[in-house]
Design an enzyme around this catalytic site. Structure first.
Site, short mmCIF file in Angstrom:
data_model
loop_
_atom_site.label_atom_id
_atom_site.label_comp_id
_atom_site.label_asym_id
_atom_site.label_seq_id
_atom_site.Cartn_x
_atom_site.Cartn_y
_atom_site.Cartn_z
N SER B 95 0.83 -1.20 0.00
CA SER B 95 0.00 0.00 0.00
C SER B 95 0.87 1.26 0.00
O SER B 95 1.74 1.39 -0.85
CB SER B 95 -0.93 -0.07 1.21
OG SER B 95 -1.90 0.92 1.15
N ASP B 219 -9.83 -4.03 -5.53
CA ASP B 219 -9.14 -3.31 -4.46
C ASP B 219 -9.81 -1.94 -4.32
O ASP B 219 -9.75 -1.12 -5.23
CB ASP B 219 -7.65 -3.16 -4.83
CG ASP B 219 -6.86 -2.47 -3.73
OD1 ASP B 219 -7.48 -1.89 -2.82
OD2 ASP B 219 -5.62 -2.52 -3.79
N HIS B 247 -7.69 -5.26 -0.50
CA HIS B 247 -6.49 -4.45 -0.46
C HIS B 247 -5.34 -5.14 0.27
O HIS B 247 -4.22 -4.64 0.24
CB HIS B 247 -6.82 -3.12 0.24
CG HIS B 247 -5.70 -2.13 0.20
ND1 HIS B 247 -5.17 -1.65 -0.98
CD2 HIS B 247 -5.01 -1.53 1.20
CE1 HIS B 247 -4.19 -0.80 -0.70
NE2 HIS B 247 -4.07 -0.71 0.61
#
Lengths: 414, 265
Positions: B95, B219, B247
């Site tokens: 991320s 996502d 995610h």
């Protein structure tokens, strides 16, 4: 299990619903999710809250029912926690419903083994609209309290700091530092205005057009203010911000006053003998000249030189010489005129408002008579010609002393 | 205090192997990697850490000014590498740590051999001026901050006493699950701002190491188009889409995610 034995007298078989009814009409929302978050079942209560039909919702992911902020929070904080621990407790999330306000909710979840279907996630959703409103109010109050506390602390820091500073420049940088450090203003919003703006009102806040300025005085030089510190905000200030700017202006003003007083006091008195300085004399005399103009009066300056004071100090000692000086001062005080200043060791001046040179001469004669040791001083008299400045006038009086001395010597007088 | 202890670094696997440094994203801590990292331990030196302010990091080291942008976090990544004298590092960022990693590689390219970006986004907020779609608006980020503050109670009730009572911070262990994903809401809000208001598009062309971009289906935070954008703007990128959804494939599909990385390596 019969209704007849129930103390309430109700027939439980009639009152107790089926499990399906329990599920669908529960006072909370129920969901079942597959491990990847896809909705596989939900109850009527939740459908009613979402204002949706079962077909709209089944097969979608749970996070799609949430507002964007809640969705990010769920993906980043809740999914990992659920995967790690198999449960979620009291998570505050907002459900979104088409065309309506979000529903603040409290969500709990648990991963369970469904018979023959592997793990599924059971989710309960409670309407928390009122609770959240109350919590928001509490948080807002906490924020307000925190802001007020931070303002007071910043002000205490600033006050302590300014109390020990010795120059206006230091005051300026301390104020700017606290404004930026305490996030009361950004560097771009602060502007130092070096010249102009006499700022009669020392601490004030004003609004000019759409912008707000808090004005903090800075750079005083004696009693004269050479500039201000302006804080220009693009919009109305927060209450705490405005309160801090006003208070900081007051604190700065007090510090600058203190510094100015110290500076003035240092200039007024000679550090070694504590007598008034020439600079101060010039400033005082300038004021007297202004007064003489406005009152349309004469003004005369007398320069006084104790005769042979230096010789007397050497032959008779300093105490005798001092006694002589005191005689002279007393003589002048007796006439109602203070000595104003001493330049160097042997020059003293008096300003005689309202007197002409001739009247001043009389006064000098009377002062000489009052000195018991007789001819104690030489005096030079200069009447203001209404054009010359204070320095020139003092200088003329000083020269008159030597003129008188040389005249007396020429005439063979004592 | 050394960077290694400030960031609560844990190391296992083959001590002489090539180091794989795992950087967790916004939300939780190094626990995010616990199901996936073991796939690397037989051939690599596995290093896990917590960003300052998260997990078992030294909360006292958290300075809001230092961590107002991603740069502060990238500085820490470089400091860990220097502190432990890591070279030839394979940096795996999840991320937002994909971009933190990109910044770290720019700062100290000599330390890094390869990079893996799991569900990266170089900018979360749409940029109409350039036609870039990040998927979010500024109002969405305000909504997130609001949600974070609404979850204040969980933190204050359960976490604050733990931290006050144990200033030395217990090591990652039994209490992992209790503390996992529990973040000081003030720090979380600041990290959220640093993350979701970042724009690292201009940094991508400067990541001068071979990079694997891993993305998932569905996502909600880094949509597929964003992953494609990242791969297209890196000098040397391989784009791979996992079957996993959501995610956090490192948690949801650890084996698939680890295999994708190991195959590429």
């Amino acid at each position: 299990m019969s209704g007849a034995s129930d103390p309430s007298g109700l027939d439980r078989a009639l009152v107790e619903p089926t499990l399906e009814e329990y599920y669908d009409a529960a006072p909370c929302g129920y969901l079942t999710l597959s491990p990847d978050g896809t909705i596989v079942a939900l109850n009527d209560t939740l459908l009613e809250w979402l204002d949706a039909s079962r077909g709209d919702v089944l097969g979608r992911r749970f996070t799609e029912l949430l507002t964007v902020g809640s969705r990010i929070y769920f993906e980043t904080h809740c999914s990992p926690l659920l995967a790690a621990t198999g449960a979620l407790r009291e998570i505050a999330l907002d459900l979104r419903r088409p065309g309506g306000e979000p529903i603040p909710s409290l969500v709990g979840a648990r991963t369970v083994e469904a018979e023959g279907a592997g793990p599924v996630v059971r989710v309960t959703v409670f309407d928390a609209t009122l609770r959240r409103r109350y919590e928001r109010q509490l948080l807002a109050e906490l924020d307000t309290e925190r802001a007020a506390r931070e303002r007071v602390e910043a002000l205490q820091r600033l006050t302590l700091r300014l109390g020990s500073l010795q120059s206006a420049q230091e005051v300026e940088s301390a104020v700017v530092g606290e404004l930026i450090g305490g996030q009361f203003a950004t560097a771009a919003e602060i502007r130092a205005v070096r010249a102009g703006d006499p700022a009669n009102d020392p601490a004030f806040v004003r609004r000019r057009g759409g912008t707000f300025s808090g004005v903090i005085p800075l750079m005083t030089h004696g009693a004269r203010r050479l500039g201000t510190l302006e804080v220009q905000l693009p919009s109305e200030p927060e209450p705490e911000q405005e309160a801090f700017l006003l208070a900081a202006a007051e604190v700065a003003e007090r510090a600058l006053d203190r510094i100015a007083r110290t500076e003035t006091a240092a200039r007024e008195r000679n550090r070694s003998d504590g007598l008034p300085t020439q600079q101060w004399w010039n400033a005082q005399l300038a004021k007297e000249l202004h007064r003489a103009v406005s009152q349309r009066r004469h003004l005369t300056v007398v320069a006084i030189e104790p005769q042979s004071l230096e010789a007397l100090q050497q032959t008779e000692g300093i105490e005798t010489a001092d006694a002589r000086l005191i005689e002279i001062v007393d003589a002048w005080r007796g006439l109602g005129h203070d000595l104003y200043a001493a330049f160097g060791d042997e020059e003293y001046y008096a300003v005689l408002p309202g007197l002409t040179a001739a009247q001043a001469d009389d006064l000098v004669a009377r002062a000489l008579e009052q000195c018991p040791s007789g001819r104690a001083f030489a005096a030079g008299v200069a009447q203001w010609d209404r054009l010359e400045d204070s320095h020139t006038l003092s200088e003329r009086a000083r020269r008159a002393v030597s003129d008188e001395d040389s005249l007396r010597r020429q005439l063979g007088l004592p | 205090m050394s960077a290694a202890s400030t960031n609560n670094v844990h190391s296992y696997g083959d001590p002489s192997g090539q180091p794989v440094l795992f950087a967790h994203g916004f939300g939780c801590d190094q626990g995010m990697w616990r199901a996936m990292a073991p796939y690397f331990e037989s051939d690599y030196r596995v290093l896990l850490f917590d960003h300052v302010g998260m997990g078992g990091s030294d909360l006292a080291a958290y300075d809001p000014d230092d961590y107002a942008t991603l740069d502060g976090y990238a500085t820490d990544v470089v400091a860990i590498c220097e502190d432990l004298d890591l070279r030839d590092v394979i940096l795996v960022g999840h991320s937002v740590s994909s971009m933190i990693g990109a910044l770290a590689v720019r700062k100290a390219p000599e330390r890094f051999a390869r990079m893996v970006m799991v569900c990266p986004s170089p900018r979360y907020i749409d940029d109409p001026a350039t036609g870039y779609v990040g998927g979010f608006s500024a109002a969405d980020i305000e909504d997130l901050l609001d949600t974070l503050s609404a979850n204040y109670l969980g933190w204050s009730a359960t976490m604050a006493p733990v931290i006050v009572g144990n200033p030395d911070r217990p090591q990652l262990g039994e209490d992992l699950t209790e503390r996992f994903c529990q973040v000081d809401p003030v720090i979380a809000a600041q990290f959220a701002r640093a993350t979701f208001l970042s724009d690292n598009r201009a940094d991508l062309p400067h990541v001068q190491v071979p990079t694997l971009v891993l993305q998932t289906r569905d996502d909600a935070i880094a949509p597929e188009a964003v992953g494609e954008y990242v791969a297209a703007h890196l000098p040397d990128a391989t784009l791979s889409t996992l079957d996993a959804v959501g995610h956090c494939p490192n948690l949801a599909a650890p084996e698939e995610t680890a295999t994708a990385i190991l195959d590429w390596l």
